[in-house]
Write an enzyme that holds these catalytic residues in place. Structure first.
Site, mmCIF file in Angstrom:
data_model
loop_
_atom_site.group_PDB
_atom_site.id
_atom_site.type_symbol
_atom_site.label_atom_id
_atom_site.label_comp_id
_atom_site.label_asym_id
_atom_site.label_seq_id
_atom_site.Cartn_x
_atom_site.Cartn_y
_atom_site.Cartn_z
ATOM 1 C CG LEU A 148 37.471 32.942 40.431
ATOM 2 C CD1 LEU A 148 37.282 32.828 38.917
ATOM 3 C CD2 LEU A 148 38.383 31.843 40.946
ATOM 4 C CG ASN B 273 32.535 39.517 47.200
ATOM 5 O OD1 ASN B 273 33.562 38.922 47.514
ATOM 6 N ND2 ASN B 273 32.116 39.582 45.944
ATOM 7 C CG PHE C 214 40.653 41.121 52.364
ATOM 8 C CD1 PHE C 214 41.375 40.036 51.917
ATOM 9 C CD2 PHE C 214 39.905 41.836 51.442
ATOM 10 C CE1 PHE C 214 41.375 39.663 50.578
ATOM 11 C CE2 PHE C 214 39.888 41.469 50.089
ATOM 12 C CZ PHE C 214 40.633 40.377 49.673
ATOM 13 N N GLY D 26 43.857 51.627 52.889
ATOM 14 C CA GLY D 26 44.150 52.219 51.582
ATOM 15 C C GLY D 26 43.165 53.314 51.248
ATOM 16 C CB CYS E 209 33.233 41.801 43.147
ATOM 17 S SG CYS E 209 33.215 40.710 41.725
ATOM 18 C CE LYS F 38 42.647 42.554 42.577
ATOM 19 N NZ LYS F 38 42.322 41.328 43.278
HETATM 20 C C1 UDX Z 1 30.964 39.192 35.671
HETATM 21 C C2 UDX Z 1 30.263 39.859 36.843
HETATM 22 O O1 UDX Z 1 30.853 41.126 37.048
HETATM 23 C C3 UDX Z 1 30.346 39.069 38.103
HETATM 24 O O2 UDX Z 1 29.474 39.577 39.055
HETATM 25 C C4 UDX Z 1 29.936 37.695 37.851
HETATM 26 O O3 UDX Z 1 30.179 36.945 39.031
HETATM 27 C C5 UDX Z 1 30.563 37.093 36.631
HETATM 28 O O4 UDX Z 1 30.456 37.940 35.507
HETATM 29 P P1 UDX Z 1 33.457 39.364 34.862
HETATM 30 O O5 UDX Z 1 33.915 38.077 34.303
HETATM 31 O O6 UDX Z 1 34.434 40.229 35.612
HETATM 32 O O7 UDX Z 1 32.324 39.109 35.928
HETATM 33 O O8 UDX Z 1 32.747 40.194 33.697
HETATM 34 P P2 UDX Z 1 33.410 40.720 32.372
HETATM 35 O O9 UDX Z 1 34.890 40.703 32.474
HETATM 36 O O10 UDX Z 1 32.696 41.969 32.043
HETATM 37 O O11 UDX Z 1 33.066 39.588 31.285
HETATM 38 C C6 UDX Z 1 31.824 39.201 30.860
HETATM 39 C C7 UDX Z 1 31.905 38.630 29.449
HETATM 40 O O12 UDX Z 1 30.627 38.137 29.091
HETATM 41 C C8 UDX Z 1 32.315 39.654 28.387
HETATM 42 O O13 UDX Z 1 33.392 39.155 27.638
HETATM 43 C C9 UDX Z 1 31.051 39.807 27.528
HETATM 44 O O14 UDX Z 1 31.320 40.076 26.179
HETATM 45 C C10 UDX Z 1 30.368 38.487 27.740
HETATM 46 N N1 UDX Z 1 28.915 38.469 27.555
HETATM 47 C C11 UDX Z 1 28.119 39.427 28.090
HETATM 48 C C12 UDX Z 1 28.359 37.403 26.854
HETATM 49 O O15 UDX Z 1 29.064 36.549 26.332
HETATM 50 N N2 UDX Z 1 26.998 37.348 26.739
HETATM 51 C C13 UDX Z 1 26.191 38.278 27.267
HETATM 52 O O16 UDX Z 1 25.007 38.150 27.156
HETATM 53 C C14 UDX Z 1 26.766 39.377 27.968
HETATM 54 C C1 UDX Z 2 36.875 40.230 45.193
HETATM 55 C C2 UDX Z 2 36.876 39.030 46.153
HETATM 56 O O1 UDX Z 2 38.089 39.027 46.918
HETATM 57 C C3 UDX Z 2 36.686 37.733 45.394
HETATM 58 O O2 UDX Z 2 36.629 36.636 46.296
HETATM 59 C C4 UDX Z 2 35.370 37.894 44.655
HETATM 60 O O3 UDX Z 2 34.805 36.782 44.183
HETATM 61 C C5 UDX Z 2 35.507 39.006 43.643
HETATM 62 O O4 UDX Z 2 35.709 40.208 44.379
HETATM 63 P P1 UDX Z 2 38.572 41.430 43.586
HETATM 64 O O5 UDX Z 2 37.490 42.403 43.318
HETATM 65 O O6 UDX Z 2 39.349 40.897 42.444
HETATM 66 O O7 UDX Z 2 38.037 40.170 44.388
HETATM 67 O O8 UDX Z 2 39.630 42.173 44.530
HETATM 68 P P2 UDX Z 2 40.117 42.070 46.037
HETATM 69 O O9 UDX Z 2 41.498 41.554 46.053
HETATM 70 O O10 UDX Z 2 39.155 41.394 46.904
HETATM 71 O O11 UDX Z 2 40.173 43.629 46.418
HETATM 72 C C6 UDX Z 2 38.996 44.434 46.374
HETATM 73 C C7 UDX Z 2 39.318 45.855 46.788
HETATM 74 O O12 UDX Z 2 39.696 45.923 48.154
HETATM 75 C C8 UDX Z 2 40.470 46.487 46.003
HETATM 76 O O13 UDX Z 2 40.157 47.828 45.703
HETATM 77 C C9 UDX Z 2 41.646 46.408 46.966
HETATM 78 O O14 UDX Z 2 42.637 47.383 46.747
HETATM 79 C C10 UDX Z 2 40.937 46.605 48.300
HETATM 80 N N1 UDX Z 2 41.676 46.014 49.439
HETATM 81 C C11 UDX Z 2 41.829 44.659 49.528
HETATM 82 C C12 UDX Z 2 42.185 46.853 50.420
HETATM 83 O O15 UDX Z 2 42.054 48.096 50.348
HETATM 84 N N2 UDX Z 2 42.826 46.278 51.487
HETATM 85 C C13 UDX Z 2 42.989 44.935 51.631
HETATM 86 O O16 UDX Z 2 43.575 44.496 52.638
HETATM 87 C C14 UDX Z 2 42.475 44.092 50.600
#
Ligand code: UDX
Ligand code: UDX
Length: 465
Positions: A149, A204, A245, A249, A256, A318
């Site tokens: 995602l 990734n 991609f 930039g 991630c 982004k």
């Molecule tokens: C995270 C990771 O960054 C990613 O690598 C993984 O694939 C999925 O989890 P993300 O959803 O972006 O992704 O994390 P974040 O937005 O920080 O949310 C995590 C949530 O989990 C928070 O709301 C936090 O409060 C909660 N949490 C954390 C729990 O409910 N239980 C825990 O033990 C720790």
């Molecule tokens: C990424 C992956 O795309 C998604 O599949 C994964 O599971 C989570 O990590 P995300 O981190 O939300 O998603 O952002 P993404 O849109 O992939 O961009 C990542 C970074 O690359 C950003 O800083 C963005 O600005 C940069 N980017 C992306 C570029 O500089 N150029 C591009 O063409 C695309």
């Protein structure tokens, strides 16, 4: 339709919960953060994510989606439990599994026999086995089902994926997870857990490599007088390369790419393989941020007699997200401030009232120094308010935050665009030019048309053009 529990209501978990409810499943989404849960119960969304609010509200309205504090009781009665808690980076670059282990310990006793536990968090290869042994429940099956995602389009990506990957040694468990997605039309890749986990990291890391490659080509274009936009056009029509991609930039960031790239280098090292290519990609990304910072400083220093600051448009990693995690813009602003340059920034999600607003939101992240040692688990759960703290840290270093882009530019000597928010394309650059002490623009996302800006008297610098 199945009864599903989602543990973690962050970018990944909340999207997963809301989308599964939208697909007709009965979903309980839990989190350890009481503020987050109470907001969600009232239908308030703690993150910026296109289309998520509508799905959460309709899920709550139809009774398909509910929110619960803590995972312990939420998992009983559930057929499938998704783990969507963070796997932050440890100091050495490896992934910290402590939140996963803690969540699993919490639910282990309360799972019904036959429950399938799904690892959606990005976890090191072999983690399915770690979850299995932590659970210590031979009557419960563990499956890997990585997420792909993108923040900002996570709902769309969930409902219209290009593939669904399921890793399991048990065919029945894999089918049960696949059935959850039966309304979604996408190729299904079923494999063993280690391959599924590797698919996530390799995807990734490949995308990060692709961006670093085009950033390097952009730098080359500047050196040889080529235009990277035309080079991308000529490359992208080759379907083996494609256009995705390939936008140069200020470097890639977010929650991630940096974490997963470093983790994959570590995973390879543990397996005895020196992933030199990826190490190069990482250092190219660091170098890109340096190059961009130097370009801004060069523009700023070209006329020492001019007064004024650097106006920065965009702080998030982004566009279309409020996420500042590993944002190149934040790194570049920090370097400018360290070089004693006054910076006034505007970002649609970081307004002068942000601190209050985000205190209310209790946006949490995790203590990187937290130990993964099971005995030290309580200290590992010391959560910090990362978004608020990050903004506060920048303010403490001297960053000023403007409430609109024109206010940020007023009296500036250089304008630097660091995040590709669409609204920055449509600003009145004539008005901005009139308000600046010197007309210099650094377009770090190649958003603008150089000829138009030059007509307005701007010195224009982009990336690779
Ligand atoms: C995270 C990771 O960054 C990613 O690598 C993984 O694939 C999925 O989890 P993300 O959803 O972006 O992704 O994390 P974040 O937005 O920080 O949310 C995590 C949530 O989990 C928070 O709301 C936090 O409060 C909660 N949490 C954390 C729990 O409910 N239980 C825990 O033990 C720790
Ligand atoms: C990424 C992956 O795309 C998604 O599949 C994964 O599971 C989570 O990590 P995300 O981190 O939300 O998603 O952002 P993404 O849109 O992939 O961009 C990542 C970074 O690359 C950003 O800083 C963005 O600005 C940069 N980017 C992306 C570029 O500089 N150029 C591009 O063409 C695309």
């Amino acid at each position: 339709m199945s009864n599903v529990t989602v543990i973690g209501a962050g970018y990944v978990g909340l999207t997963t919960a809301a989308c599964l409810a939208h697909l007709g499943h009965k979903v309980v989404c839990c989190d350890i953060d009481p503020n987050r849960i109470s907001m969600l119960e009232q239908g308030k969304i703690p993150i910026v994510e296109d289309g998520l609010e509508e799905l959460v509200l309709s899920g709550i309205g139809s009774g398909q989606l509910s929110f619960v504090l803590g995972a312990r009781h939420a998992a009983s009665g559930s057929e499938v439990v998704f783990l969507c808690v963070p796997t932050p980076q440890r100091q050495d670059g490896s992934a910290d599994m402590s939140y996963i282990v803690e969540a699993v310990n919490e639910i282990a006793e309360n799972l019904d026999p036959g429950t399938v536990v799904v690892n959606k968090s990005t976890v090191p290869v072999g983690s399915t086995t770690v979850v299995e042994s932590t659970l210590n429940r031979p009557d419960v099956l563990v499956v890997s089902n990585p997420e792909f995602l993108r923040e900002g389009s996570a709902v769309h990506d969930f409902l219209h994926p290009e593939r669904i990957v399921i890793g399991s040694d048990d065919q029945g468990a894999a089918i049960r997870v696949a059935t959850l997605y039966s309304k979604i039309n996408a190729p299904l890749v079923t494999t063993d857990p280690s391959s599924a986990e590797t698919i996530k990291y390799a995807s990734n890391a490949f995308l990060a490599t692709k961006i670093s490659f085009i950033n390097a080509v952009a730098n080359l274009c500047e050196a040889v007088g080529a235009d990277v936009r035309d080079v991308i056009l000529g490359m992208g029509y080759d379907s083996r390369i494609g256009f995705e991609f390939l936008k140069p930039g200020p470097g890639w960031g977010g929650s991630c790419f940096p974490k997963d790239t470093r983790a994959l280098i570590n995973i390879a090292e543990d397996g005895g393989y020196d992933f030199k290519l990826l190490k190069g990609v990482l250092s190219a990304n660091d170098e890109q941020k340096e190059i961009v910072t130097s370009k801004i400083i060069e523009l700023f220093s070209s006329d020492e007699s001019a007064s004024g600051h650097v106006a920065v448009l965009g702080l998030t990693f982004k566009a279309n997200t409020d996420d500042l995690r590993e944002s190149p813009a934040v790194g570049i602003v920090t370097k400018l401030l360290e070089a004693q340059i006054r910076v006034i920034a505007y970002d649609p999600t970081v307004l002068p009232t942000s601190i209050d607003r985000f205190d209310g939101k209790s946006d949490l992240a995790y203590d990187k120094s937290a130990s993964s040692n099971a005995n030290d688990m309580s200290s590992a759960f010391r959560l910090e308010q990362s978004r608020t703290e990050k903004i506060q840290e920048l303010i403490d270093k001297g960053l000023e935050i403007a409430s609109d882009p024109y206010a940020a530019c007023d009296g500036s000597r250089v304008l630097a665009i660091l995040t590709e928010w669409d609204q920055f394309k449509w600003l009145d650059y004539g008005k901005i030019a009139d308000s600046m002490t010197k007309r210099a623009i650094f377009d770090g996302r190649n958003l603008l048309e150089p000829s138009q800006l030059r007509r307005l008297g701007f010195t224009y610098r982009g990336i690779g053009r």
